[in-house]
Design a protein around this motif. Structure first.
Motif, PDB file in Angstrom:
ATOM      1  N   UNK A 160       0.836  -1.204   0.000  1.00  0.00           N
ATOM      2  CA  UNK A 160       0.000   0.000   0.000  1.00  0.00           C
ATOM      3  C   UNK A 160       0.871   1.255   0.000  1.00  0.00           C
ATOM      4  N   UNK A 161       0.235   2.391  -0.325  1.00  0.00           N
ATOM      5  CA  UNK A 161       0.932   3.680  -0.274  1.00  0.00           C
ATOM      6  C   UNK A 161       0.106   4.649   0.557  1.00  0.00           C
ATOM      7  N   UNK A 162       0.730   5.228   1.564  1.00  0.00           N
ATOM      8  CA  UNK A 162       0.086   6.255   2.393  1.00  0.00           C
ATOM      9  C   UNK A 162       0.570   7.627   1.935  1.00  0.00           C
ATOM     10  N   UNK A 163      -0.383   8.509   1.657  1.00  0.00           N
ATOM     11  CA  UNK A 163      -0.078   9.895   1.313  1.00  0.00           C
ATOM     12  C   UNK A 163      -0.527  10.749   2.492  1.00  0.00           C
ATOM     13  N   UNK A 164       0.425  11.376   3.163  1.00  0.00           N
ATOM     14  CA  UNK A 164       0.124  12.075   4.403  1.00  0.00           C
ATOM     15  C   UNK A 164       0.592  13.521   4.339  1.00  0.00           C
ATOM     16  N   UNK A 165      -0.269  14.434   4.766  1.00  0.00           N
ATOM     17  CA  UNK A 165       0.083  15.858   4.785  1.00  0.00           C
ATOM     18  C   UNK A 165       1.314  16.060   5.674  1.00  0.00           C
ATOM     19  N   UNK A 166       2.234  16.886   5.220  1.00  0.00           N
ATOM     20  CA  UNK A 166       3.479  17.091   5.965  1.00  0.00           C
ATOM     21  C   UNK A 166       3.238  17.725   7.340  1.00  0.00           C
ATOM     22  N   UNK A 215      -3.979   5.386   0.378  1.00  0.00           N
ATOM     23  CA  UNK A 215      -4.618   5.931   1.576  1.00  0.00           C
ATOM     24  C   UNK A 215      -4.136   7.362   1.765  1.00  0.00           C
ATOM     25  N   UNK A 216      -5.072   8.279   1.946  1.00  0.00           N
ATOM     26  CA  UNK A 216      -4.753   9.698   2.152  1.00  0.00           C
ATOM     27  C   UNK A 216      -5.059  10.062   3.599  1.00  0.00           C
ATOM     28  N   UNK A 217      -4.139  10.769   4.251  1.00  0.00           N
ATOM     29  CA  UNK A 217      -4.344  11.189   5.646  1.00  0.00           C
ATOM     30  C   UNK A 217      -4.242  12.709   5.748  1.00  0.00           C
ATOM     31  N   UNK A 218      -5.322  13.325   6.209  1.00  0.00           N
ATOM     32  CA  UNK A 218      -5.368  14.783   6.375  1.00  0.00           C
ATOM     33  C   UNK A 218      -6.008  15.103   7.723  1.00  0.00           C
ATOM     34  N   UNK A 219      -5.911  16.359   8.133  1.00  0.00           N
ATOM     35  CA  UNK A 219      -6.616  16.816   9.325  1.00  0.00           C
ATOM     36  C   UNK A 219      -7.762  17.735   8.913  1.00  0.00           C
ATOM     37  N   UNK A 220      -8.833  17.752   9.730  1.00  0.00           N
ATOM     38  CA  UNK A 220      -9.952  18.642   9.453  1.00  0.00           C
ATOM     39  C   UNK A 220      -9.554  20.087   9.646  1.00  0.00           C
ATOM     40  N   UNK A 229      -5.629  26.052   9.824  1.00  0.00           N
ATOM     41  CA  UNK A 229      -6.401  26.095   8.588  1.00  0.00           C
ATOM     42  C   UNK A 229      -7.179  24.798   8.394  1.00  0.00           C
ATOM     43  N   UNK A 230      -8.202  24.867   7.540  1.00  0.00           N
ATOM     44  CA  UNK A 230      -9.092  23.735   7.296  1.00  0.00           C
ATOM     45  C   UNK A 230      -8.674  22.986   6.031  1.00  0.00           C
ATOM     46  N   UNK A 231      -8.834  21.666   6.054  1.00  0.00           N
ATOM     47  CA  UNK A 231      -8.566  20.881   4.857  1.00  0.00           C
ATOM     48  C   UNK A 231      -9.466  21.375   3.730  1.00  0.00           C
ATOM     49  N   UNK A 232      -8.912  21.464   2.530  1.00  0.00           N
ATOM     50  CA  UNK A 232      -9.691  21.937   1.375  1.00  0.00           C
ATOM     51  C   UNK A 232     -10.674  20.860   0.921  1.00  0.00           C
ATOM     52  N   UNK A 233     -11.822  21.313   0.446  1.00  0.00           N
ATOM     53  CA  UNK A 233     -12.856  20.367   0.017  1.00  0.00           C
ATOM     54  C   UNK A 233     -12.360  19.451  -1.105  1.00  0.00           C
ATOM     55  N   UNK A 234     -11.469  19.972  -1.961  1.00  0.00           N
ATOM     56  CA  UNK A 234     -11.042  19.156  -3.098  1.00  0.00           C
ATOM     57  C   UNK A 234     -10.320  17.875  -2.694  1.00  0.00           C
ATOM     58  N   UNK A 235      -9.838  17.801  -1.463  1.00  0.00           N
ATOM     59  CA  UNK A 235      -9.195  16.562  -1.024  1.00  0.00           C
ATOM     60  C   UNK A 235     -10.193  15.405  -0.993  1.00  0.00           C
ATOM     61  N   UNK A 290      -9.507  11.259   7.972  1.00  0.00           N
ATOM     62  CA  UNK A 290      -9.644  12.671   8.346  1.00  0.00           C
ATOM     63  C   UNK A 290      -9.558  12.768   9.869  1.00  0.00           C
ATOM     64  N   UNK A 291      -8.486  13.375  10.346  1.00  0.00           N
ATOM     65  CA  UNK A 291      -8.298  13.588  11.782  1.00  0.00           C
ATOM     66  C   UNK A 291      -9.079  14.850  12.160  1.00  0.00           C
ATOM     67  N   UNK A 292     -10.201  14.644  12.857  1.00  0.00           N
ATOM     68  CA  UNK A 292     -11.076  15.765  13.211  1.00  0.00           C
ATOM     69  C   UNK A 292     -10.912  16.185  14.679  1.00  0.00           C
TER      70      UNK A 292
END
Length: 365
Positions: free
Chosen positions: A109-115, A157-162, A169-175, A188-190
């Motif tokens: 698998x590949x995890x794509x995670x916001x820096x 797998x994509x990992x972002x925060x709300x 700042x808020x995660x962009x809707x386009x994600x 989504x880490x909320x």
């Protein structure tokens, strides 16, 4: 044994010690966004709920008899309100992120995670069997480029925060759209968005009007807006069942505290019943930030850039003398030092006006 390392931390201004907040001060440092940690009625109701049962401690892991009706009731309430099929409670947000990422990212698998993802998620990346790719903070173009470079046959797998805990700042809707395009799981880490944004104060799914789908996973904490301690994970029945069987922090840890879950459930109900009034208070405090600093925060985190660590610590300490508690956040937690001001509905707007005026004076005085 660690004298040289500790001395180096002191020289660089990165040395940390536990801080006890002054109960008489204006607390603008904690994540108790809605002031629920001060609501005595919620405390009393939670105590009564736990006292109703013959024992008050979970006693074992979720899978060896530690799963309790208090856990199950809260999971059901979260699923119904947020529109997810299934949920599971966890001991903390750190453990939830650690378990989620370590369990879900399998070999190949590949995890794509916001820096800028939370340290708990970054710690988990060291444990995964698959590949880890970081993308530029909240940069959807960079994510698309990196997704397109991977083999389409591999699970992504994509990992972002709300709401990001330092930038605010808020995660962009386009994600959310990108996750659909690439058929990727989306975590989504909320932690900082649940209880603070959306018409029902449920977080970014609520804010953007997104109906959860099978590839969506929501993690949230109970130690912030909900005024308690612990965490939860929401997802499809398949994903939650997989976590039951693979997430080590769920399997090999004692089940979450019954009292903390009961208290969070009380806080969750309190927010739902008063969402309009709380939203009005939140927006009023954002108005003050816009007036004072020239930008409107997306959540309730206000980062104030500092020129260096020494200035950040000096201003934090000066504000403490004036009766204000704020966070001085230093590298490596952030690339450059900031004062981190938390908007809290229990603190009067005029206190924030005075705070920002004090910061301005201390910066240029």
């Amino acid at each position: 044994m660690y004298e040289r390392e500790l001395a180096a931390l002191r020289r660089s201004g990165r040395f940390r010690e536990p801080i006890t907040a002054d109960p008489e001060a204006c607390d603008m440092a904690s994540n108790d966004y809605l002031g629920l940690a001060h609501k005595r009625k919620l405390l009393k109701h939670a105590c009564n709920k736990v006292a109703h049962y013959p024992y008050h401690g979970p006693k074992s892991s979720l899978f060896v008899g530690g799963y309790h009706p208090i856990h199950a009731e809260f999971e059901r309430a979260l699923c119904e309100a947020n529109g997810f099929e299934a949920g599971v409670v966890a001991g903390s947000g750190f453990l939830a992120n650690l378990g989620l990422i370590e369990a879900l990212v399998r070999r190949g698998d590949v995890l794509f995670i916001d820096e800028s993802y939370h340290a708990s998620g970054m710690a988990a990346t060291k444990l995964v069997q698959g590949q880890v790719v970081t993308f530029s903070h909240n940069d959807s173009d960079d994510l698309v480029t990196k997704l397109a470079e991977t083999d389409a046959k591999r699970r992504r797998i994509i990992a972002v925060e709300g709401i990001y805990s330092m930038e605010g700042d808020m995660v962009k809707r386009e994600f959310f759209e990108i996750a659909e395009w690439f058929d990727a799981l989306m975590i989504v880490d909320e932690a900082h968005s649940s209880g603070t944004v959306g018409p029902n104060l449920l977080g970014v799914f609520d804010y953007y009007g997104i109906t959860p789908k099978a590839h969506h996973i929501k993690m949230g904490t109970l130690g912030k807006a909900y005024g308690s301690y612990g965490a939860y994970i929401l997802g499809s029945e398949e994903v939650v069942s997989f976590l039951h069987n693979r997430a080590k922090p769920l399997i090999y840890a004692t089940a979450p505290s019954l009292f903390d879950i009961a208290l969070a459930h009380e806080g969750f109900g309190y927010i739902g019943a008063r969402k309009e009034k709380l939203t009005h208070k939140i927006e009023k405090r954002k108005d003050i930030v816009e007036e004072a600093l020239g930008f409107r925060p997306e959540g309730m985190i206000v980062p104030v850039p500092m020129p260096d660590i020494e200035t950040a610590l000096r201003i934090r300490d000066a504000l403490r003398v004036e009766g204000y508690e704020v966070g001085a956040i230093r590298p490596p937690t952030v690339p450059s030092p900031i004062l981190r001001v938390i908007l809290r509905t229990s603190i009067k707007p005029k206190a924030y006006r005075r705070l920002f005026a004090h910061i301005e004076e201390l910066m240029h005085g």
